[in-house]
Write a protein that holds these residues in place. Sequence first.
Motif, PDB file in Angstrom:
ATOM      1  N   ALA A  69      53.272  -5.024  51.515  1.00 39.13           N
ATOM      2  CA  ALA A  69      54.006  -5.962  50.645  1.00 39.13           C
ATOM      3  C   ALA A  69      54.209  -5.431  49.232  1.00 39.13           C
ATOM      4  O   ALA A  69      54.878  -6.085  48.432  1.00 39.13           O
ATOM      5  CB  ALA A  69      53.244  -7.283  50.590  1.00 39.13           C
ATOM      6  N   ASN A  70      53.660  -4.257  48.923  1.00 42.40           N
ATOM      7  CA  ASN A  70      53.746  -3.776  47.537  1.00 42.40           C
ATOM      8  C   ASN A  70      55.017  -2.994  47.253  1.00 42.40           C
ATOM      9  O   ASN A  70      55.246  -2.588  46.117  1.00 42.40           O
ATOM     10  CB  ASN A  70      52.528  -2.900  47.200  1.00 42.40           C
ATOM     11  N   SER A  71      55.861  -2.765  48.252  1.00 45.71           N
ATOM     12  CA  SER A  71      56.996  -1.863  48.047  1.00 45.71           C
ATOM     13  C   SER A  71      58.186  -2.302  48.896  1.00 45.71           C
ATOM     14  O   SER A  71      58.010  -2.964  49.931  1.00 45.71           O
ATOM     15  CB  SER A  71      56.561  -0.447  48.466  1.00 45.71           C
ATOM     16  N   GLY A 116      58.956  -5.177  51.928  1.00 46.15           N
ATOM     17  CA  GLY A 116      57.788  -6.066  51.893  1.00 46.15           C
ATOM     18  C   GLY A 116      57.707  -6.789  50.554  1.00 46.15           C
ATOM     19  O   GLY A 116      57.406  -7.989  50.496  1.00 46.15           O
ATOM     20  N   ARG A 155      48.213  -0.045  43.745  1.00 47.15           N
ATOM     21  CA  ARG A 155      49.657  -0.296  43.928  1.00 47.15           C
ATOM     22  C   ARG A 155      49.897  -1.764  44.274  1.00 47.15           C
ATOM     23  O   ARG A 155      50.855  -2.375  43.809  1.00 47.15           O
ATOM     24  CB  ARG A 155      50.210   0.594  45.060  1.00 47.15           C
ATOM     25  N   ALA A 162      55.054  -3.125  57.290  1.00 40.87           N
ATOM     26  CA  ALA A 162      54.695  -1.807  56.743  1.00 40.87           C
ATOM     27  C   ALA A 162      55.142  -0.680  57.671  1.00 40.87           C
ATOM     28  O   ALA A 162      55.236  -0.858  58.881  1.00 40.87           O
ATOM     29  CB  ALA A 162      53.178  -1.728  56.541  1.00 40.87           C
ATOM     30  N   PHE A 176      73.626   3.064  51.369  1.00 42.46           N
ATOM     31  CA  PHE A 176      72.386   2.284  51.298  1.00 42.46           C
ATOM     32  C   PHE A 176      72.625   0.959  50.574  1.00 42.46           C
ATOM     33  O   PHE A 176      73.330   0.909  49.572  1.00 42.46           O
ATOM     34  CB  PHE A 176      71.296   3.069  50.557  1.00 42.46           C
TER      35      PHE A 176
HETATM   36  N1  LIG Z   1      64.415   1.387  54.109  1.00 44.72           N
HETATM   37  C1  LIG Z   1      65.138   1.589  55.197  1.00 44.72           C
HETATM   38  O1  LIG Z   1      66.297   2.045  55.145  1.00 44.72           O
HETATM   39  C2  LIG Z   1      64.570   1.230  56.530  1.00 44.72           C
HETATM   40  C3  LIG Z   1      65.371   1.414  57.670  1.00 44.72           C
HETATM   41  C4  LIG Z   1      64.877   1.047  58.909  1.00 44.72           C
HETATM   42  C5  LIG Z   1      63.611   0.493  59.023  1.00 44.72           C
HETATM   43  N2  LIG Z   1      62.827   0.344  57.920  1.00 44.72           N
HETATM   44  C6  LIG Z   1      61.484  -0.222  58.102  1.00 44.72           C
HETATM   45  O2  LIG Z   1      61.207  -1.141  57.074  1.00 44.72           O
HETATM   46  C7  LIG Z   1      59.779  -1.281  56.901  1.00 44.72           C
HETATM   47  C8  LIG Z   1      59.457  -1.305  55.420  1.00 44.72           C
HETATM   48  O3  LIG Z   1      59.735  -0.052  54.852  1.00 44.72           O
HETATM   49  P1  LIG Z   1      60.414   0.111  53.422  1.00 44.72           P
HETATM   50  O4  LIG Z   1      61.778   0.643  53.651  1.00 44.72           O
HETATM   51  O5  LIG Z   1      60.229  -1.096  52.603  1.00 44.72           O
HETATM   52  O6  LIG Z   1      59.560   1.359  52.868  1.00 44.72           O
HETATM   53  P2  LIG Z   1      58.501   1.483  51.667  1.00 44.72           P
HETATM   54  O7  LIG Z   1      59.124   1.043  50.393  1.00 44.72           O
HETATM   55  O8  LIG Z   1      58.005   2.876  51.751  1.00 44.72           O
HETATM   56  O9  LIG Z   1      57.364   0.452  52.078  1.00 44.72           O
HETATM   57  C9  LIG Z   1      56.490   0.738  53.139  1.00 44.72           C
HETATM   58  C10 LIG Z   1      55.234  -0.065  52.936  1.00 44.72           C
HETATM   59  O10 LIG Z   1      54.338   0.209  54.030  1.00 44.72           O
HETATM   60  C11 LIG Z   1      53.071   0.500  53.474  1.00 44.72           C
HETATM   61  N3  LIG Z   1      52.237   1.315  54.363  1.00 44.72           N
HETATM   62  C12 LIG Z   1      52.427   2.572  54.800  1.00 44.72           C
HETATM   63  N4  LIG Z   1      51.394   2.983  55.543  1.00 44.72           N
HETATM   64  C13 LIG Z   1      50.507   1.940  55.587  1.00 44.72           C
HETATM   65  C14 LIG Z   1      49.240   1.747  56.167  1.00 44.72           C
HETATM   66  N5  LIG Z   1      48.614   2.713  56.850  1.00 44.72           N
HETATM   67  N6  LIG Z   1      48.633   0.551  56.009  1.00 44.72           N
HETATM   68  C15 LIG Z   1      49.213  -0.438  55.294  1.00 44.72           C
HETATM   69  N7  LIG Z   1      50.418  -0.297  54.695  1.00 44.72           N
HETATM   70  C16 LIG Z   1      51.047   0.878  54.835  1.00 44.72           C
HETATM   71  C17 LIG Z   1      53.393   1.232  52.176  1.00 44.72           C
HETATM   72  O11 LIG Z   1      52.241   1.311  51.345  1.00 44.72           O
HETATM   73  P3  LIG Z   1      52.181   2.387  50.130  1.00 44.72           P
HETATM   74  O12 LIG Z   1      53.102   1.873  49.058  1.00 44.72           O
HETATM   75  O13 LIG Z   1      50.756   2.353  49.756  1.00 44.72           O
HETATM   76  O14 LIG Z   1      52.638   3.695  50.681  1.00 44.72           O
HETATM   77  C18 LIG Z   1      54.477   0.327  51.647  1.00 44.72           C
HETATM   78  O15 LIG Z   1      53.911  -0.825  51.078  1.00 44.72           O
HETATM   79  C19 LIG Z   1      59.181  -0.110  57.681  1.00 44.72           C
HETATM   80  O16 LIG Z   1      58.631  -0.599  58.889  1.00 44.72           O
HETATM   81  C20 LIG Z   1      60.362   0.800  57.987  1.00 44.72           C
HETATM   82  O17 LIG Z   1      60.191   1.531  59.186  1.00 44.72           O
HETATM   83  C21 LIG Z   1      63.279   0.694  56.688  1.00 44.72           C
END
Ligand SMILES: NC(=O)c1ccc[n+]([C@@H]2O[C@H](COP(=O)([O-])OP(=O)(O)OC[C@H]3O[C@@H](n4cnc5c(N)ncnc54)[C@H](OP(=O)(O)O)[C@@H]3O)[C@@H](O)[C@H]2O)c1
Length: 309
Positions: free
Chosen positions: A21-23, A26, A49, A102, A239
């Motif tokens: 939820a920090n990024s 989420g 974070r 996440a 994007f």
């Molecule tokens: N952005 C896109 O274009 C896109 C496209 C398709 C699917 N998604 C999906 O969307 C979801 C969210 O991603 P996002 O795009 O928001 O990316 P993000 O900004 O990188 O956020 C990912 C989050 O997951 C956390 N995380 C990673 N490993 C973890 C672990 N072992 N335990 C707990 N938390 C963990 C990260 O924590 P830290 O900050 O500590 O690293 C961060 O809070 C993901 O499932 C991703 O596959 C995203």
Amino acid sequence: MGWSAADIPDQRGRLVLVTGANSGLGLETTRALHAHGATVLMACRNRERGETARRILTDQSVSMEGGIELLDLDLADLESVDRCAQTIRQRFGRLDLLINNAGVMAPPRQCSRQGHELQFATNHLGHMALTRALLPLMEGQPDARVVTVTSGAQYFGRIAWEDPNGEQRYDRWQAYGQSKLANVMFALELDRQLRDRGSSIRSLAAHPGLARTNLQPASVSANGSRLEAQAYRLMDPLFQTAAMGALPQLHAATAGSAQSGQHYGPSRLGGLRGYPKRQRVAPAAEDPQQRERLWDLSLKLIEAGPALR
Ligand SMILES: NC(=O)c1ccc[n+]([C@@H]2O[C@H](COP(=O)([O-])OP(=O)(O)OC[C@H]3O[C@@H](n4cnc5c(N)ncnc54)[C@H](OP(=O)(O)O)[C@@H]3O)[C@@H](O)[C@H]2O)c1
């Protein structure tokens, strides 16, 4: 205009858990649900974070209702998953909405604490273990839902049945596709099991299209790939914002019309951008036998996990 965060129904009194939820998505999901009155538990792997994000959200919040709290959760460690579920059980004794959000994307091969390939472990196994531990707290709660975040990568994903942890052969993009296909297969199999036992909990899946978050920068920096950095710069106009990318999961989590077993993604450009609409899942996820097979395999890996420590 399509369904937006302004359409989220009143969330006052609801207790929500958002992983990662920090990024990115989420963070935006937490912001939107809290703005509508929910109490959101931000489950994060890094306390600093998480606390920074929580402070920003609290400072910017206009909601007098609900609250935002931080919980420790490392999905790549099944003991941490157990501890997180235990904390919720002891402190709250209930949960209304779980958002399995996440994720990590395409790092060089690494393993979770229990020795599973990191993407399969974080994106799929950790969320499956967390969901199973929390379901008893959701049973009987009004409008209880589990939303699992997948990706367009599900469409090129394939489950490596004989080598799910990539021990014999690791391709980081294939492993990401596998984990995201597993997310949607899990959401649909959970729906089937919940219906079979007459539960009122809904299980849905959602994907964000292409959203500007930390997912791509983190992947580029883990791999040191200049080529991928350049490709993302070229693709940047495609994007959408993280707030737009979060809409499909927010729709699945709150819209009255969103039914268990459904899958949502952006409506335009082949699911890359736009407001949420229902979308077909990858063909492999439509096969109930494959879904059951993945469930059994995952359960075995989760249950064997602690023995590897
Ligand atoms: N952005 C896109 O274009 C896109 C496209 C398709 C699917 N998604 C999906 O969307 C979801 C969210 O991603 P996002 O795009 O928001 O990316 P993000 O900004 O990188 O956020 C990912 C989050 O997951 C956390 N995380 C990673 N490993 C973890 C672990 N072992 N335990 C707990 N938390 C963990 C990260 O924590 P830290 O900050 O500590 O690293 C961060 O809070 C993901 O499932 C991703 O596959 C995203």
